[in-house]
Design an enzyme around this catalytic site. Structure first.
Site, PDB file in Angstrom:
ATOM      1  N   ARG A 276      34.895 -11.052 -97.660  1.00  0.00           N
ATOM      2  CA  ARG A 276      35.231 -11.698 -98.932  1.00  0.00           C
ATOM      3  C   ARG A 276      36.261 -10.907 -99.757  1.00  0.00           C
ATOM      4  O   ARG A 276      37.176 -11.483-100.324  1.00  0.00           O
ATOM      5  CB  ARG A 276      33.947 -11.842 -99.751  1.00  0.00           C
ATOM      6  CG  ARG A 276      34.094 -12.649-101.011  1.00  0.00           C
ATOM      7  CD  ARG A 276      32.841 -12.524-101.864  1.00  0.00           C
ATOM      8  NE  ARG A 276      31.609 -12.692-101.153  1.00  0.00           N
ATOM      9  CZ  ARG A 276      30.957 -13.855-101.000  1.00  0.00           C
ATOM     10  NH1 ARG A 276      31.427 -14.945-101.550  1.00  0.00           N
ATOM     11  NH2 ARG A 276      29.828 -13.903-100.320  1.00  0.00           N
ATOM     12  N   TYR A 316      25.314 -22.483-102.927  1.00  0.00           N
ATOM     13  CA  TYR A 316      24.887 -21.290-103.682  1.00  0.00           C
ATOM     14  C   TYR A 316      25.022 -21.459-105.193  1.00  0.00           C
ATOM     15  O   TYR A 316      24.860 -20.483-105.937  1.00  0.00           O
ATOM     16  CB  TYR A 316      25.728 -20.058-103.291  1.00  0.00           C
ATOM     17  CG  TYR A 316      26.006 -19.895-101.824  1.00  0.00           C
ATOM     18  CD1 TYR A 316      24.996 -19.536-100.939  1.00  0.00           C
ATOM     19  CD2 TYR A 316      27.287 -20.098-101.313  1.00  0.00           C
ATOM     20  CE1 TYR A 316      25.258 -19.381 -99.594  1.00  0.00           C
ATOM     21  CE2 TYR A 316      27.564 -19.944 -99.957  1.00  0.00           C
ATOM     22  CZ  TYR A 316      26.536 -19.588 -99.110  1.00  0.00           C
ATOM     23  OH  TYR A 316      26.805 -19.440 -97.784  1.00  0.00           O
ATOM     24  N   CYS A 343      29.054 -38.725-100.459  1.00  0.00           N
ATOM     25  CA  CYS A 343      27.916 -39.480-101.007  1.00  0.00           C
ATOM     26  C   CYS A 343      26.655 -38.622-101.151  1.00  0.00           C
ATOM     27  O   CYS A 343      25.646 -38.839-100.493  1.00  0.00           O
ATOM     28  CB  CYS A 343      27.631 -40.676-100.122  1.00  0.00           C
ATOM     29  SG  CYS A 343      27.322 -40.200 -98.438  1.00  0.00           S
ATOM     30  N   GLU A 344      26.761 -37.593-101.971  1.00  0.00           N
ATOM     31  CA  GLU A 344      25.610 -36.738-102.279  1.00  0.00           C
ATOM     32  C   GLU A 344      25.780 -36.236-103.698  1.00  0.00           C
ATOM     33  O   GLU A 344      26.902 -35.919-104.101  1.00  0.00           O
ATOM     34  CB  GLU A 344      25.578 -35.492-101.383  1.00  0.00           C
ATOM     35  CG  GLU A 344      25.436 -35.787 -99.929  1.00  0.00           C
ATOM     36  CD  GLU A 344      24.439 -34.875 -99.239  1.00  0.00           C
ATOM     37  OE1 GLU A 344      23.644 -34.212 -99.924  1.00  0.00           O
ATOM     38  OE2 GLU A 344      24.470 -34.862 -98.013  1.00  0.00           O
TER      39      GLU A 344
HETATM   40  N1  LLP Z   1      29.113  -8.013 -91.716  1.00  0.00           N
HETATM   41  C1  LLP Z   1      28.079  -8.812 -91.446  1.00  0.00           C
HETATM   42  C2  LLP Z   1      27.136  -8.411 -90.402  1.00  0.00           C
HETATM   43  C3  LLP Z   1      27.897  -9.997 -92.167  1.00  0.00           C
HETATM   44  O1  LLP Z   1      26.848 -10.783 -91.919  1.00  0.00           O
HETATM   45  C4  LLP Z   1      28.842 -10.354 -93.174  1.00  0.00           C
HETATM   46  C5  LLP Z   1      28.695 -11.600 -93.931  1.00  0.00           C
HETATM   47  C6  LLP Z   1      29.937  -9.490 -93.395  1.00  0.00           C
HETATM   48  C7  LLP Z   1      30.032  -8.323 -92.651  1.00  0.00           C
HETATM   49  C8  LLP Z   1      30.988  -9.771 -94.428  1.00  0.00           C
HETATM   50  O2  LLP Z   1      30.457  -9.742 -95.699  1.00  0.00           O
HETATM   51  P1  LLP Z   1      31.424  -9.846 -96.976  1.00  0.00           P
HETATM   52  O3  LLP Z   1      32.266  -8.594 -97.015  1.00  0.00           O
HETATM   53  O4  LLP Z   1      32.267 -11.048 -96.816  1.00  0.00           O
HETATM   54  O5  LLP Z   1      30.505  -9.956 -98.122  1.00  0.00           O
HETATM   55  N2  LLP Z   1      28.878 -17.962 -96.920  1.00  0.00           N
HETATM   56  C9  LLP Z   1      28.513 -17.007 -97.939  1.00  0.00           C
HETATM   57  C10 LLP Z   1      28.676 -15.583 -97.447  1.00  0.00           C
HETATM   58  C11 LLP Z   1      27.925 -15.308 -96.179  1.00  0.00           C
HETATM   59  C12 LLP Z   1      28.102 -13.885 -95.688  1.00  0.00           C
HETATM   60  C13 LLP Z   1      27.598 -13.741 -94.298  1.00  0.00           C
HETATM   61  N3  LLP Z   1      27.761 -12.437 -93.738  1.00  0.00           N
HETATM   62  C14 LLP Z   1      29.339 -17.287 -99.190  1.00  0.00           C
HETATM   63  O6  LLP Z   1      30.157 -18.202 -99.186  1.00  0.00           O
HETATM   64  O7  LLP Z   1      29.146 -16.610-100.206  1.00  0.00           O
END
Ligand code: LLP
Length: 416
Positions: A276, A316, A343-344
């Site tokens: 992210r 979320y 449609c939700e």
């Molecule tokens: N490493 C692992 C093992 C992970 O499961 C994840 C994210 C990352 C790294 C990367 O994390 P980040 O730096 O992006 O926080 N869909 C959700 C976020 C799901 C994150 C899943 N795992 C959202 O839109 O907020």
């Protein structure tokens, strides 16, 4: 920090007006800034300068192959969670030697694929998985490099759906169990222990949880040393948050410094898996207002992008800033629900939000949509998935064409 800004009342991505992209490529469309992506990678890399390190971009955040190609050029490695992500990385020209593989349910086929391509290491999430990896490696006459994903039972203080580092979560193994697993690897001739991994969760906006986890990992690594388990890597996962609205997450510099300080004397290579923080603010979803509608006391702004294009608000309750593409001269605002055509009732981008007064036909930029935007999109309601565009300075490139109705049925009709 990102390169979406107003110039003479018009919103630009770098030096390209978003209105031009909307006109030429259509809406909805994801627009990414290459300069922003590159800057984020560099800043993250610099933050870890004082220690040997490898940045493994988390492919799940944004897995467009053209974006992965940029990461290859900038020298990052990749954190993957499926065979599909490995395929994307390799197709993008990435080297398996910089790939690490996490996930609680890796299939035998995926493990074989990763062994055949010789990835850097597996992040193992259970004793059953360790045995599976060992037996597949033995059958193939290979040695699997592994690290164990330790679950330190630390609350990352983020949304429950994206918290992973507590006992109640399915991820990793508790520290005492991990210690026993490391001991057991001695009897596994086709497994080579190279590291320890920990990922607490995502969108973490304070240093406290990271510091707590680093302290227990330190202790844990010293215990492993006393057990004669030698490691090369400490993989501290991803999770650093970004500012969607008023959050003030630690900067990569502060984060990097903390990680480096806590681990320097251990003599390990630090692996990080940011997703992210690299891609989030480097992309927007550009939508057009279709209609306005009043219902009782509610005002709805109906736009052409739906929850199938960006599911984060529905899933979320997440906040994305909404910027008008034409900066309003009078700055008149109104309070509306911004909703899509799906449609939700979960199909919303914002609820009771004060936004610029927009009329049908006008463009709206849904900010901070570069991570977990397109990669979480679907064809729900048989909506073709939207196009993706990458802007570089004064030019842009369509890096994924908009799907057509034919694309929607292609795989179904080929079955006959
Ligand atoms: N490493 C692992 C093992 C992970 O499961 C994840 C994210 C990352 C790294 C990367 O994390 P980040 O730096 O992006 O926080 N869909 C959700 C976020 C799901 C994150 C899943 N795992 C959202 O839109 O907020």
């Amino acid at each position: 920090m990102h390169y979406f800004q107003y110039q003479a009342g018009e919103l630009y991505c770098e030096e390209v007006p978003l209105a031009r992209i909307a006109q030429e490529v259509g809406t909805p469309v994801y627009v990414y800034s290459e300069r922003t992506l590159e800057r984020h990678v560099r800043v993250f890399d610099e933050a870890l300068q004082s220690v040997p390190h490898l940045i493994c971009y988390a492919v799940k955040a944004n897995s467009n192959i053209n974006i992965l190609r940029r990461f290859v050029a900038w020298g990052t490695g990749f954190d993957i969670v499926s065979g599909g992500e490995l395929f994307r990385v390799l197709r993008a020209g990435g080297s398996a030697e910089k790939v690490i593989f996490a996930g609680v349910g890796k299939t035998s086929d995926e493990i074989r694929y990763a062994l055949d391509t010789n990835i850097l290491f597996f992040n193992v999430e259970s004793s059953a998985e360790l045995e599976l990896i060992h037996s597949i490696a033995r059958d193939g006459g290979k040695k699997a490099r592994i690290s164990i994903r330790a679950n330190p039972d630390v609350d990352p203080r983020t949304h429950p759906y994206i918290s992973t580092g507590m006992q109640k979560h399915k991820f990793g193994v508790s520290l005492p169990e991990a210690r026993a697993l490391y001991r057991n690897t001695r009897g596994l001739s086709n497994v080579e222990v190279v590291g320890v991994q920990c990922h607490l969760g995502s969108q973490i906006t304070e240093m406290g949880p990271f510091e707590e986890a680093l302290a227990s990992l330190r202790q844990f690594i010293l215990e492993l040393k006393s057990d004669d388990v030698a490691l090369k890597y400490l993989d501290f996962g991803g999770g650093l948050g970004i500012s969607y609205s008023t959050e003030e997450p630690p900067s990569p510099a502060v984060y990097g410094e903390t990680v480096a300080r806590a681990t320097k004397d251990l003599g390990l290579t630090i692996v990080l898996e940011p997703g992210r923080v690299i891609a989030g603010n480097a992309g927007i979803l550009l939508a057009r207002v279709l209609l306005k509608k009043n219902q009782g006391t509610k005002k709805f702004l109906i736009v052409d992008s739906g929850m199938n294009d960006l599911i984060r608000p529905a899933l979320y309750g997440s906040h994305h800033q909404l910027w008008p593409v034409r900066e309003q001269a009078g700055k008149q605002l109104e309070t509306v629900d911004v909703v899509g055509p799906v449609c939700e009732s979960a199909d919303f981008i914002a609820k009771d939000r004060e936004v610029a007064l927009l009329e049908p036909g006008e463009l709206l930029a849904i900010m901070s949509a570069g991570a977990y935007g397109f990669s979480l999109s679907s064809n729900y309601n048989s909506r073709p998935r939207v196009a993706e565009v990458l802007v570089t300075g004064k030019t842009y490139q369509v890096i994924r064409r908009r799907e057509t109705y034919e694309d929607l049925v292609r795989l179904e009709e080929s079955q006959n």
